[in-house]
Design a protein around this motif. Sequence first.
Motif, short mmCIF file in Angstrom:
data_model
loop_
_atom_site.label_atom_id
_atom_site.label_comp_id
_atom_site.label_asym_id
_atom_site.label_seq_id
_atom_site.Cartn_x
_atom_site.Cartn_y
_atom_site.Cartn_z
N ARG A 185 -44.35 77.12 -9.57
CA ARG A 185 -44.93 78.08 -8.63
C ARG A 185 -46.45 77.99 -8.57
NH1 ARG A 185 -40.87 82.14 -7.84
NH2 ARG A 185 -38.94 81.10 -8.30
N GLU B 32 -39.68 86.20 -12.13
CA GLU B 32 -39.93 84.82 -11.75
C GLU B 32 -41.04 84.73 -10.72
OE1 GLU B 32 -36.47 82.65 -10.54
OE2 GLU B 32 -35.58 82.95 -12.51
N ARG C 245 -48.68 78.51 -10.96
CA ARG C 245 -49.46 79.41 -11.81
C ARG C 245 -50.06 78.67 -12.99
NH1 ARG C 245 -45.01 83.04 -10.40
NH2 ARG C 245 -43.85 82.29 -12.18
N THR D 224 -41.16 77.29 -14.67
CA THR D 224 -41.27 78.08 -13.43
C THR D 224 -42.74 78.32 -13.09
OG1 THR D 224 -39.22 79.17 -14.01
CG2 THR D 224 -40.50 80.18 -12.27
N ASP D 225 -43.55 78.62 -14.10
CA ASP D 225 -44.99 78.82 -13.87
C ASP D 225 -45.62 77.58 -13.24
OD1 ASP D 225 -45.08 81.39 -14.76
OD2 ASP D 225 -45.80 80.93 -16.78
N GLY E 214 -44.22 85.41 -12.84
CA GLY E 214 -44.29 84.70 -14.11
C GLY E 214 -44.14 85.62 -15.30
N PRO F 179 -49.75 87.30 -9.59
CA PRO F 179 -49.72 87.96 -10.90
C PRO F 179 -50.92 88.88 -11.13
CG PRO F 179 -49.72 85.55 -11.14
CD PRO F 179 -49.81 85.83 -9.70
#
Lengths: 547, 329
Positions: free
Chosen positions: A511, B268, A513, A507-508, B271, B183
């Motif tokens: 997305r 999600e 990240r 997922t990181d 993160g 984040p």
Amino acid sequence: MSASTSRRTFLGLAGLGVASVAMGCSKKPGSTGTATNAEQAAGVVPTFKDSNLITPDVKGIRPMADGYVKYPANLVDAITEKAITSGKPVTATTPWWGPAPPTSNKYVEAVGADMGGTITFSVQDGNTYGDKLNTMLGARDVPELTCIPGWEINKLARFSDGVHVLFEDLTPYLAGDKASAYPLLAGLDTAAWKDSVWGGKLMGVPFPTDSPYPTALFIRKDVADQRGIATPTSLDSLYEFGKKFTNPDKGEWAFGDIFLEVLQICGAPGSQNGWTKAADGKVIHRYETEQYKRALEWMARVYKEKLIHPDLASSKGGDVTTLFKGGKIFSYATGLGSWKETQREKTREGKGFNMQAVKVFGADASTPPVRWGGTPSIMWTFVKKGLGQDRTQELLRVLNYTAAPFGTKEYELQNYGVEGTHFTRDANGAPKTNETFTKEFANQFIFLGGRPAVVVSDPDLPTYAQDLVGWGNDATKYLEKDPWAGIKVETPSSQAAIQQPTDDKVTDILRGRRPLSDFDKVVQEWRAGGGDQARDFYAKVLADNGR
Amino acid sequence: MSAPSLVKPEAVPVTRSPAKPLTFGARLRRDWPLILMCVPAMLLLAVFHYLPALGNVIAFQDYNPFAGDSPLQAFLQSEWIGFGNFQYLFETPAFWESVRNTLGITAFQLIFYFPVPIALALLLNSIMSPRLRSFVQSVVYLPHFFSWVLVVSLFQMMLGGAGLIAQTARDAGFTAPDFMTNPDTFYFLITSQAIWKDAGWGMIVFLAALAAIDPNLYEAAAADGAGRMRRFWHITLPGLRPVIVLLLILRLGDALNVGFEQFYLQREAVGRDAAEVLDTYVYFQGIGVQQWGVGAAAGLFKALVGLLLILGANKIAHRLGEQGIYSKS
């Protein structure tokens, strides 16, 4: 509290800490996986005897179910003897995703009366059903019939132990020709029965699915046609589709999360959560394939270019169906089962809403897609253990009743209620349900036990059967061959524990990240953290079955 | 001068008689109605707190709810693995990452969230009109009763990529930063949500403490020529101090408890690295994968750390001459 006490307490606590370090040799927790041998399973399932009565209008290519466009004119009374003979009420627990139905319920009473008794339902919220089940099962306090969806079973603690403690072994009642006492149960798909075997014993009655596909890619065909945007046929055209539909100024984005669809478009494997047998005979996971990487790269780009609705990217609470129905997104992936309800609601509004499943396509001309197959049974009904032979047989007769196929009076009663009270008939004789039905109906008898799956059009959705069966028949060409088919694999908990951290890392990357280049490291960590162990487990299951 | 206590000292202390202490029987005869009145509460405590606490034994077991013949037997017959569950936890880097995140959030909220209800109470207390005051009070504490799903959706509608601010900015030709999926600013986001949801609720106890301050003190001080600021510094703040210290200690005891839903919902979006807290870790790695013993072990760890922090903070409070969570006899 005096100073000395607290000092002593502290020392005690410190001692505990030291002990925990000193006990470095203590055993770690966790279940080991098991698997029921395919041959073993074949020996305990009922002999199949087709119970279908009507020739389908749209023949499904198996495992796709058959489609029916017209409602049958003459219904068959399939069960003439009463199922319940003791007069004792039957207790049952079923899930429902909607408001709780009233306890004084004409629908439940009518079906119960036709069976010859009463069924006392405890209808529980489907969203928290797993929590309820964990409590019920842990307390060993289960009703006579318990309905458990497959996706909840993975969340139930030690289910492979619990199933034998709490529920009756149905092998002595249903194995082979013994099932002829319950002819309608014998009409359930054999693959679904094989899926109902735990530890070599037939433990539950399955609920066969109408199609094996967990999801399909849906688009708003009406808007696409109106704007002259072509239905995607490759990964590139899917991207173009996304670009053309995304218009943040108007509050419009192209997609919901479609990663699982993209994986299938790219041809990544999906059996047993991503395992497959490579051409050289080695067991590999989709993380280790080029197809997975390609899908990841494409999807990360779609996230980066913000072609996905921001509400879905920012919280779990985002409701993708509402966005799709509201025209905020134009393509998403969802289970085929929700197609009918979503389309029906919008059809009744009468604004030309038309959602369609996109014909299966590959990433490009040289890449064949795959379609993952789900389990042949999506739910099971379990019979409480230790009720005695007579009661168990009585309960199996109840499940035989719920297994009545399309075209029987029993099927109509369970699906639509009583004519006049719950539905009226349109000009073609098809039932049209009313308010009383909506209030009282919570799939009680539908979830109580499975029946042969069918796809049925109705007055609101005249082309539904053609659309769904047509899509499924095409998709069947690409259905992945599961190397573990017919084997009930119960995965070890160590493998389950590595899944979430890996999903988080993926997922990181999706997305943005973490860079895409990190993916190799993620796979390394996954292998070291339990991935390789899981590979050995799955390879051993295949070897044990001589595959 | 000792700090004024919350409760007005109406009860006159019982004068100790020099006679020798009463026998147990005599005391029982004297106190039985009081004991009887306590019984229901004690029963509640025993049944819902002490008895379930015995279930913590599974932290030292490879718990299998289906071992033995009954649920009780399952506790007795599950395999005893000593500190295996703790070892599993302590050897997992992800566990320590979640602990670090949790403590980070607690520290951040101690500075940026904890003073907000106090400030709010002081502000509200300065409103003279009682009707306006109770109206404002109702409005600010109502969000406490909303679920986190609602609060997060509301923030999303305002701050999200398709939200009001982003859409307005787009209309004006700008691009608004995405607050919901960044984040780096996640601490600010969750703290704003916490303030919006709970600051009004947290304010109530401070309002009560403010109401308990004797108005005569203000009048006397004003008569002596003390201005607004001096009255605030010498009367209001000392009056609030015991409550502030009490809540601070309790908050410290809850340091490893920052909630579950808020983080689960937004995990999600930002993160795992930013949003994994102890509770979500336990959910995903304990309950989600059927390792209940691991979950129980993490719970015990949390309780132990909380207890140590409470005792420590209370000790410091006593040293500083405060009452703490209980007065020193």
